[in-house]
Write an enzyme that holds these catalytic residues in place. Structure first.
Site, PDB file in Angstrom:
ATOM      1  N   THR A  34       0.845  -1.191   0.000  1.00 28.62           N
ATOM      2  CA  THR A  34       0.000   0.000   0.000  1.00 28.62           C
ATOM      3  C   THR A  34       0.883   1.244   0.000  1.00 28.62           C
ATOM      4  OG1 THR A  34      -1.483  -1.263   1.398  1.00 28.62           O
ATOM      5  CG2 THR A  34      -1.999   1.043   1.093  1.00 28.62           C
ATOM      6  N   ASP A 212      -4.722  -2.569  -7.489  1.00 29.08           N
ATOM      7  CA  ASP A 212      -4.318  -3.238  -6.252  1.00 29.08           C
ATOM      8  C   ASP A 212      -5.056  -4.581  -6.156  1.00 29.08           C
ATOM      9  OD1 ASP A 212      -3.125  -3.656  -3.861  1.00 29.08           O
ATOM     10  OD2 ASP A 212      -4.345  -2.250  -2.719  1.00 29.08           O
TER      11      ASP A 212
END
Length: 701
Positions: A34, A212
């Site tokens: 992240t 992601d």
DNA sequence: GTGGTCAATGTTTTT
DNA sequence: CATTGACCAC
């Protein structure tokens, strides 16, 4: 910015700075992915001069999207209008602008799984098929699998003879209702981007696309990404094949392989250094996942200290297991661990109840993420159905839902008539008008006319009334409040509070998004049907309970995993295929790697299923953890308490004084039944006489 | 034709 | 154990 990047390790830095070709980042659990994504975006904006609104970042949940946006804005210290959203939300956005091209009006509705099942149920009934052979939930998943390309319709035809007919009718009805299901959103998004001019327009517009949780994208999502970036190769995907846990929803590990095929010049960067877990926890995770054959192969390492051994508790029963968990949590809290640092994971939602009971008895504050979602509660869905009928004249599923809720004397027969009319008459209100004419008694006629009036009244108020008042108006004008009082004598208040909460939520939403009237509600409805479990997570000092699936992407210092038994975890339904077990193992791997410092595993030798006890064996996954990493917790060492109280708070003697979380102290008047589920009628000073289930009470005397 | 009561029956995971 | 379906009385 430059200093920030210096903090990263070499692979992370390379991942942030690399822009020469398409980029595939294989990021192990806890490897700081992240961070890499946010830094990369920040770097693009700050150092490379990208316009934020021309960057698209796709996440798995809305919660993850919000978090990423917050982090980004924290990093850059200002608002950053990057497109951060899920594939589903992205498609909704495309569709609001271009749905007409595919034959949908722009104010389409999104059907959630409940709406979907209702529609399928109708269709099964209409086609006179045996509901035992064609259960709505099975058919729903078959339809989904066909839509997202996991199976072909023909191959399903072998198992479900009439599936073709059902499939066709289902899609027809959806379209007539100007509605899309979750799969349609993606399909339509892909189809829009397949149109040459739109593809041109959007692929020119977005200068960079990041994805992601890439391992959990399905084929269609991949195609969407491809049409945006195929030409320029301006794409970066981040994933971990060991954490792919949604194949049953069409997620496809193959996408990782396809990526290197579709982008032959792709660069691959592996992030293998774990910053999250203790050495012990990571060793256990590595050992477990090594048993999977279908993986690209990556070995995580960490510089973190080994820390404490993994705890293992073998409980005699499910009750004992939950008592172990709650009493251990209590000890931790006493030692100063924050409740928000603790999480309890389980494989199925059904397991949450018993854990809740145990935590409640210990007086530990907890929150459940997932389970029956707020917007899926009956009372919320009913009120929303009124709203939907007022907004969308084509939403038949919602009309059928409210036709006789509250009861207004329009039962099966009336419903059948209405459906007959709807075959020729498109439009809910017109159909209702016709129904009023064709109904048998004057009484029913009046009922239908009243319903029409209710819908008209709501429709009229939509542009003018503030959202909170509108919701309140719906509950009064429809008689829904009285219905709740009558139907749910015991807990109508909490249900009504939920509805008020809905009003507040819409009000907040309106202020935040600066929307009003019809547009507000259309937008709100699509937002909530796309909201995930995690989106409902609260901040605050509470222990978190959730399924392993819901834990994806999160981390906690202390993690309990309950119910490690064959048949539960791995789940029975996965045992007949090797792939199924491998997915369960990935799921277990995800669960284990959520833990930073301490991991506690447990299983029960006996577990209650529907009402009867079934004995069970410990999960194979436990044997895959090297035994030197594990310390078995013995019963007698536990919490220094004498052996378990056999039946918890209820004793054989009748309680005299009880304590309830909300009502306070009460004097017992009557007890019916025994054990946890005994009904206790007691007099409470501020609330008067109440009847409460024993398990919600503490016995004081 | 409707609505209340009783019995059977069924639990993976979710955007 | 909690929801959903079938059955019978209004």
């Amino acid at each position: 910015m430059k200093e920030l990047i210096r903090e990263l390790n070499q692979q992370q830095r390379e991942a942030v700075l690399y822009f020469d070709s398409p980029l595939l980042i294989l990021a192990g659990a806890g490897s700081g992915k992240t961070r890499v994504i946010t830094y990369k975006i920040a770097y693009m904006i700050e150092e490379l001069g990208f316009e934020p609104e021309r960057i698209l970042a796709v996440t798995f949940t809305n919660k993850a999207a919000n978090e990423m946006k917050e982090r980004l804005e924290g990093l850059l210290k200002r608002e950053v209008p990057v497109w951060v959203m899920t594939f589903h939300s992205f498609c909704v956005r495309l569709l609001r602008a271009h749905s007409v091209r595919l034959g949908y009006k722009p104010n389409f509705v999104i059907f959630d799984s409940d709406d979907k099942k209702r529609l399928i149920k109708e269709i099964i009934k209409d086609l006179n098929l045996d509901p035992d052979l064609y259960s709505p939930s099975t058919i729903a998943s078959v339809i989904s699998n066909v839509k997202n390309g996991t199976y072909s319709l023909d191959s399903m035809n072998l198992y479900y003879e009439n599936i073709g007919q059902i499939f066709e009718l289902y899609n027809k009805r959806l379209k007539e209702s100007n509605a899309l299901d979750f799969d349609d959103l993606l399909i339509c998004g892909r189809d829009l981007l397949a149109q040459e001019d739109l593809k041109r327009r959007y692929s020119d517009y977005f200068r960079y696309v990041l994805i992601d949780e890439y391992q959990d994208t399905n084929r269609i999502q991949y195609e969407i990404a491809l049409s945006l970036t195929k030409e320029k190769g301006n794409i970066c995907v981040v994933g971990d094949e060991d954490q792919c846990i949604y194949t049953w929803r069409g997620a496809n590990i193959e996408n990782i392989l396809s990526f290197e095929r579709d982008f032959p010049n792709a660069k691959v960067i592996k992030l293998e250094k774990n910053y999250r877990c203790s050495g012990t926890i990571l060793k256990a995770a590595n050992a477990v996942i090594a048993n999977n054959r279908k993986r690209k192969g990556k070995t995580l390492f960490t510089e973190n200290p080994d820390g404490e051994p993994i705890r293992l508790f073998a409980a005699e029963s499910d009750v004992e297991e939950s008592q172990f968990i709650s009493s251990t949590i209590k000890q931790f809290l006493k030692k100063g661990v924050k409740p928000s640092d603790i999480a309890v994971f389980y494989r199925t939602n059904a397991q949450s109840r018993i854990l809740e009971d145990a935590l409640r008895k210990e007086g530990i504050a907890y929150q459940i993420v997932g389970g029956v979602k707020f917007y899926e509660r009956k009372e919320i869905k009913d009120v929303i159905a009124y709203l939907r009928v007022a907004l969308f004249d084509s939403d038949v599923v919602s009309l059928l839902r409210i036709l006789n809720v509250p009861k207004r004397g329009l039962g099966d027969a009336a419903e059948k008539k209405l459906k007959e009319i709807l075959k020729v008459e498109k439009g809910n209100l017109k159909a209702l008008e016709k129904l009023a004419e064709s109904v048998s008694s004057a009484r029913q006629r009046k009922a239908v006319e009243d319903l029409i009036e209710i819908i008209r009244a709501i429709r009229e108020k939509i542009p003018t009334l503030p959202p909170y008042d509108l919701i309140k108006f719906i509950t009064t004008v429809s008689g829904y409040k009285e219905y709740l009082q009558k139907e749910y004598r015991e807990d109508w208040e909490s249900r009504y509070e939920n509805i008020e909460e809905l009003g507040n939520t819409i009000q907040d939403f309106a202020e935040r998004e600066k929307l009003e009237g019809e547009e507000l509600y259309v937008e709100f409805l699509s937002t909530i049907t796309l909201s995930s479990d995690q989106d409902e997570m609260e901040e605050g000092e509470k222990v978190t309970l959730m399924t392993v699936h819901a834990s994806k992407g999160l981390e906690f210092p202390v993690v309990f995993i309950a119910g490690l038994e064959e048949g539960i975890f791995p789940h029975v339904r996965s045992l007949d295929s090797a792939d199924g077990v491998e997915e369960e193992r990935r799921l277990f791997y995800v669960a284990v790697t959520r833990a930073k410092k301490l991991l506690s595993l447990s299983y029960a030798k006996r577990r209650r299923f529907f009402g009867t006890y079934k004995s069970s064996q410990k999960s194979r996954f436990l044997d895959e953890i090297p035994s030197h990493l594990i310390k078995e917790v013995k019963k007698k060492e536990r919490s220094g308490q004498p052996a378990l109280q056999k039946t918890s708070s209820t004793s054989d003697k009748k309680p005299k004084i009880v304590f309830h979380k909300k009502f306070g102290k009460g004097v017992v008047k009557r007890v019916e039944g025994s054990g946890d589920n005994a009904k206790v009628t007691a007099f409470f000073a501020n609330y008067g006489e109440k009847t409460v289930i024993m398990k919600f009470l503490k016995v004081l005397a």
